[in-house]
Design an enzyme around this catalytic site. Structure first.
Site, PDB file in Angstrom:
ATOM      1  N   ARG A 129      42.240  41.254  47.081  1.00 42.29           N
ATOM      2  CA  ARG A 129      42.867  42.559  47.350  1.00 42.29           C
ATOM      3  C   ARG A 129      42.624  43.332  46.074  1.00 42.29           C
ATOM      4  NH1 ARG A 129      44.162  47.212  47.680  1.00 42.29           N
ATOM      5  NH2 ARG A 129      46.185  48.010  48.391  1.00 42.29           N
ATOM      6  N   HIS A 132      44.646  47.776  42.111  1.00 39.99           N
ATOM      7  CA  HIS A 132      45.263  48.992  42.649  1.00 39.99           C
ATOM      8  C   HIS A 132      46.693  49.118  42.156  1.00 39.99           C
ATOM      9  CE1 HIS A 132      47.121  45.949  45.174  1.00 39.99           C
ATOM     10  NE2 HIS A 132      48.019  46.840  45.529  1.00 39.99           N
ATOM     11  N   HIS A 134      50.600  51.531  43.380  1.00 40.03           N
ATOM     12  CA  HIS A 134      51.192  52.457  44.363  1.00 40.03           C
ATOM     13  C   HIS A 134      52.504  53.002  43.855  1.00 40.03           C
ATOM     14  CE1 HIS A 134      52.397  48.355  45.210  1.00 40.03           C
ATOM     15  NE2 HIS A 134      51.190  48.107  45.661  1.00 40.03           N
ATOM     16  N   GLU A 138      56.555  46.618  44.738  1.00 41.65           N
ATOM     17  CA  GLU A 138      56.068  45.579  45.662  1.00 41.65           C
ATOM     18  C   GLU A 138      56.728  44.240  45.362  1.00 41.65           C
ATOM     19  OE1 GLU A 138      51.760  45.272  46.056  1.00 41.65           O
ATOM     20  OE2 GLU A 138      51.868  43.103  45.784  1.00 41.65           O
ATOM     21  N   HIS A 177      47.725  46.063  39.685  1.00 43.27           N
ATOM     22  CA  HIS A 177      47.688  44.620  39.958  1.00 43.27           C
ATOM     23  C   HIS A 177      46.585  44.266  40.946  1.00 43.27           C
ATOM     24  CE1 HIS A 177      50.481  46.623  42.749  1.00 43.27           C
ATOM     25  NE2 HIS A 177      50.060  45.763  43.661  1.00 43.27           N
ATOM     26  N   GLU A 200      49.804  50.938  53.229  1.00 48.63           N
ATOM     27  CA  GLU A 200      48.734  50.298  52.452  1.00 48.63           C
ATOM     28  C   GLU A 200      47.481  51.172  52.428  1.00 48.63           C
ATOM     29  OE1 GLU A 200      47.513  46.651  54.165  1.00 48.63           O
ATOM     30  OE2 GLU A 200      47.135  47.511  56.130  1.00 48.63           O
TER      31      GLU A 200
HETATM   32 MN    MN Z   1      50.050  46.215  45.825  1.00 47.48          MN
END
Ligand code: MN
Ligand code: MN
Length: 422
Positions: A129, A132, A134, A138, A177, A200
């Protein structure tokens, strides 16, 4: 099946539950509950106009009906319109990539879930993943396999850990992360965000940054060669396949550099914890910022209920509850204001939601352990049980309400058991 049992296509709650009994262990117990429900909602001499016998001769989705027995034939104690508080991840769009997949349940899928959202993600061994961040925090729980997580703290110091089944992590908003599946078979995990409007699709991606920054700016920013900038990746990665990373210690050492590793621990090992409360019917582990220091905006309770057990009637003063069901079968009634109540059924992969202060219980209706997580947008876990409230109120006051005698009052548990029977 229904037709075979009933020429007139009438389905009673009793027969309905028997139909769905593959997943229902304590049918006898539930039938007893049904009888109680009928009696309570139809006191002698009072006509309610309601019945637990329904007919459904037209089209219906029989597999969904069977999996949602308390929705198809609601207990007679249910009343009024309570907005749906269930959404199965199975109905979410799955984004599939080489290297893994993901799907989300947000306020768009489940309109009542305004304060939190969740993402269920799978990564293959080596699947990444991408790097990134946000605008929501999280929280995560590893459901299967293992993954390597990386981040930097507010001072730019590196954090890298390998996360195993049952482990948690928490990344504050804006903290960059990544997650990468490890051998032999990658990982699957649940991400929970402290914002129902999270998506997402709306994360800041490293691939977006380099794709949409002019090449001469990247040249200036990184001080790397023209050829390197020209050959740099263009497009969106989100999830992609890469080789399985090398030893953890090596990654930690190289990434730490001269700053040294971060002193903050963004991860938490639940397997090293003793349950916060344990009874013969199950156990609960509460994890909030009192033990998991990093997790300043999300509190959690990880609950296991054995067959026949129940999470007692209770409510949460401080926050809405976002639930994820890991295994087993359950039913939950949410008691809303204005004479409204609704019962829904849950199984592995379902998301449930209870607005703050509304009473609810969760009953294991299966023949295996029921396991789920309760999540709250708060730094602290908080709840009150119906029993502890009544037990700490003058007996005469309670008896006058409930029309029970002193012996019945005295039998009410004096402290919250959390999971019953004790
Ligand atoms: Mn994340
Ligand atoms: Mn609760």
């Amino acid at each position: 099946m229904i037709d075979d049992k009933n020429d007139n296509n009438e389905i009673s709650r009793r027969e309905f539950l028997e139909l769905g009994s593959a997943a229902v262990a304590s049918v006898a117990g539930m039938l007893a509950m049904t009888d109680v429900a009928s009696a309570q909602s139809s006191p002698a001499g009072v006509k309610t106009g309601r019945t637990d016998r329904i007919s459904d001769p037209g089209p219906t989705n029989k597999s969904l009906d069977a999996a949602n027995a308390d929705v198809s034939v609601p207990p007679l104690t249910d009343a009024g319109g309570v907005p749906t508080f269930k959404y199965p991840f199975s109905l979410s769009n799955r984004r599939v990539f080489e290297g893994g997949w993901s799907r989300e349940v947000t306020v768009r899928e489940l309109p009542v879930s305004k304060s939190m959202a969740g993402v269920n993600m799978r990564l293959t061994a080596g699947g990444i993943r991408e790097l990134h961040w946000h605008s929501a925090a999280e929280w995560a729980i590893m459901l299967y396999g293992s993954a390597r997580i990386t981040a930097i703290d507010d001072e730019g110091r590196s954090f890298i850990r390998d996360s195993e089944e049952g482990d948690l992590w928490y990344f504050p908003k804006g903290i960059p992360h990544s997650i990468q599946g490890l051998g032999p078979d990658g990982a699957e995990f649940l991400l929970v965000f402290d914002d129902g409007d999270f998506s997402e699709y709306a994360t800041v991606l490293l691939s977006d940054i380099v794709t949409h920054t002019p090449k001469e700016i990247l040249l200036k920013n990184f001080g790397i060669s023209k050829q390197s900038v020209a050959g740099m990746f263009n497009g969106e990665l989100f999830i992609f396949q890469a080789p399985v990373p090398g030893p953890l210690e090596e990654d930690q050492k190289v990434a730490a550099g001269r700053l040294g590793p971060s002193p903050y621990d963004f991860s938490f090992r639940t397997r090293q914890q003793t349950p916060t409360k344990k009874t013969k019917s199950g156990e609960v582990l509460i994890v909030d910022s009192s033990t998991f220091k990093a997790s300043t905006t999300i509190a959690a309770a990880i609950v296991t209920i054995h067959p026949g057990g129940m999470r007692e009637l209770h409510w949460h003063q401080n926050a809405d509850e976002w639930q994820y069901f890991i295994s087993g079968n359950a039913r939950m009634t949410v008691l809303a204001t204005g004479h409204r109540a609704r019962t829904m059924n849950f199984e592995a992969g379902d998301v449930g939601y209870v607005q703050h202060t509304l009473p609810h219980y969760i009953e294991n209706t299966g023949n295996t352990d029921l396991k789920f997580v309760e999540m709250f947008k708060s730094n602290r876990y908080q709840d009150l049980s119906l029993s502890e409230w009544l037990a700490h109120t003058p007996p005469e006051l309670v008896m006058a309400h409930l029309k029970i005698d002193k012996a019945a009052y005295d039998a009410i548990p004096k402290e919250k058991a959390v999971i019953l029977p004790e």
